[in-house]
Design an enzyme around this catalytic site. Structure first.
Site: not given
Ligand code: C5P
Length: 222
Positions: A30-31
């Protein structure tokens, strides 16, 4: 020492994303950049705490003065690291963006492309925070929630289901808040239903507020 209100206290912080391998060259992630968790770890060190940081793969510098740093990749590795450190820490702050799912198996070799679609089956990762909540003893436990709707309702549910002392609810739909930004927009909700909303702040300032709340909670315990 009024400048070191956490002197002698032990604090475990988790930060960053996890990587969930698909094959030797690919992973799901994920970011998360780790900025929030690293800012928390730094602030805790500044306040005198002995800090253990368990971190997923990030591109930012480790805060100086940590007691211990454990780098991990997957959620399962983070779970093992956290379980191993749990008894040594009185305060646990779980800011990592742990992947909820992992590929059901990791291919030994690079998955070759072929005609048509590819389906990847995922299985649930352990909920690390929930586990800590179930083995909490008298620890102070702080979690995060990244929400896009029904912010307070969802935050309160998480606070209760994971047995937290307080939760930092993050509205990731607002501009300049959440993953990758230097600023965050958060609401604190504690187990006594005390709620505090903050305007847009630098992640360092959010970390300061989180540690301030923790100092208050440790004082209440004494
Ligand atoms: O349930 P949700 O993932 O939204 O809750 C977020 C909180 O739970 C964060 O504090 C995160 O670090 C923690 N978490 C965890 N293990 C997971 C998923 C989330 O510790 N598998």
């Amino acid at each position: 020492n009024p400048h070191k209100p956490l002197a002698g206290k032990t604090v475990l912080v988790t930060a960053g994303p996890t990587q969930e391998s698909l094959d030797p060259v690919r992973y799901l992630t994920n970011h998360s950049t780790g900025k929030m968790g690293y800012a928390i770890a730094k602030k805790a060190v500044d306040l005198g705490a002995r800090v253990t940081l368990v971190s997923g793969p990030v591109n930012i510098e480790k805060p100086a003065g940590l007691e211990k740093f454990i780098g991990i990749k997957s959620a399962v590795e983070m779970f093992e690291a956290v379980k191993g450190e749990l008894d040594n820490n009185e305060i646990v702050i779980k800011s990592a963006a742990v992947a909820d799912y992992r590929p059901i198996s990791v291919a030994d070799n690079k998955i070759k492309k072929k005609e048509g679609n590819l389906n990847i089956e995922l299985e649930r990762n352990p909920d690390i925070l929930k586990y800590i909540g179930e083995h909490k003893g008298d620890k102070i436990l702080v979690g995060f929630a990244a929400e896009t709707e029904n912010i307070l309702y969802n935050g309160k549910r998480k606070l209760e289901s994971k047995n937290l002392d307080f939760i930092v609810i993050n509205n990731v739909k607002e501009a300049d808040a959440g993953f990758g930004f230097d600023t965050n927009i958060v609401v604190f909700l504690d187990k006594n239903d005390v709620q505090k909303e903050f305007g847009k702040m630098l992640k360092e300032e959010v970390a300061g507020e989180i540690l301030k709340k923790i100092v208050e909670l440790t004082a209440e315990k004494q």
